[in-house]
Each structure stands twice: as C-alpha cells, then as structure tokens.
Design a protein around this motif. Sequence first.
Motif: not given
Length: 219
Positions: A172-179, A184-189
């Motif tokens: 179980t990992l934590e993946v860091h997203a940036s600009g 990237g992810l969106a509300p619909r996701d």
Amino acid sequence: MRTRVGPLVAVLALTLVAGCGAGGTAGSQSASSCAAVLVHDGHRYLGVAPVRRDPATTGRLARAVLAACDDTGGRERGRDENVRVAELVGVPLATAVLLDGEVYVRDGRALPQRSRRWFRAPRCAGAGEIRLAGDWLGVTGRRRPRFDGDVRPPYRVRMHVTDGPRRYVGATLEVHASGSTDPGLAPRDVRTSLWRGGRLEARVRCAGGRYEAAALRVP
C-alpha cells in the motif's frame, strides 16, 4: 457472516472526501474515531495498524466478532458483526489475525520481530518510470475543497498495488501528485472510481524514495 480478509477499500461519503481536502486522510479517519476490537475464541484482539505490505496467509479462516463501536464520535457501527479472519503464516491464531488489511493482536501477546516489515512500505527505487495499478484507497489534499470531490494538486493518493514490478505488488503506497502530473485526477474520477472502490493506474518516478506521479488514470 462476512468473509473480509483483503485490503479494505474505502468507499467514501461525499462529506468525507471534502474533508480530506482540508487536511484529513480519506479512508483512515473512521479508524481513529473508534477502537478496533475483535473477539475470537473468547479472547479480545486489538487492532495494531493497517499493513503496508500484504503478509502471507495460510488460507485458513476463523470466526470472530467485530465489536460494536461504543464511542460518541458518530461512527455508524452500532452492532457486533460476525466476520471471518485470516490466519497469518508463522503466527498462530491464538496470537494474531488479519481482517480487512489490518492486524489484530490478542491481549497480552506480541507479534514476532519479522512482522515489522508488514508495516513499512517499500521505498521507491530505480531510474525511469514505473507503472503501477491497483485499488484506489484514498486521497489527501492540502487545498480546501470548493465542492464535494474537489481534487487539486498537490495531493497524495493511497493505493494498494496489484499489478507492477514484483517489489511493489501487495504494498500500500502513497503516490504524490503535483501540478506537473499529467493527466491528474478529476472530480469525476472520485465519483466513478474512489467512491465505488475502483481501480487506479499510475506512472511514477522515484525521488528520494518517494513515489512522484507522472500520470494518474482511472481505467
């Protein structure tokens, strides 16, 4: 009676996802509001922590009761629940069991030293991009959400890896997203995947042992 031995996939309410953007962690807040207690063979077992690497199990299941929550924090679990727990390889049921990706240890007993690795995720290692896929468990954002499901970088995605290099499968990992994460992810996701316990695909790069997202996609 339920059989629940795999990693818990957090199917989140709208308000919980919104709270995550304000600094909470999706999928872990409820665990802190009520003590996790199991009863097996007449003995109490206390939840230690969710595992970060899947421990090996024997395939044997046993009956247990997940005790009702008795706090006033609003957690909705008012009745005892019959469950089946998994036996860990090399650890007798009389010492500890596994339920929903969390280890429960009997009162007065202790886990063996080798179990420490279960609670440490592997560090990201290697050059170039790594492709990972698995269950999307939660998301944590720094920005206050503008609406339910609002996800804006920077944020961290928690996923249980089922496909990818052997080093990471079962972790179980934590993946860091940036600009610069694209896409990237969106509300619909959030609506179509996270709330329903769905899947996530990630292309990551290693930076000081951290998982930095080059791209995130909901299949």
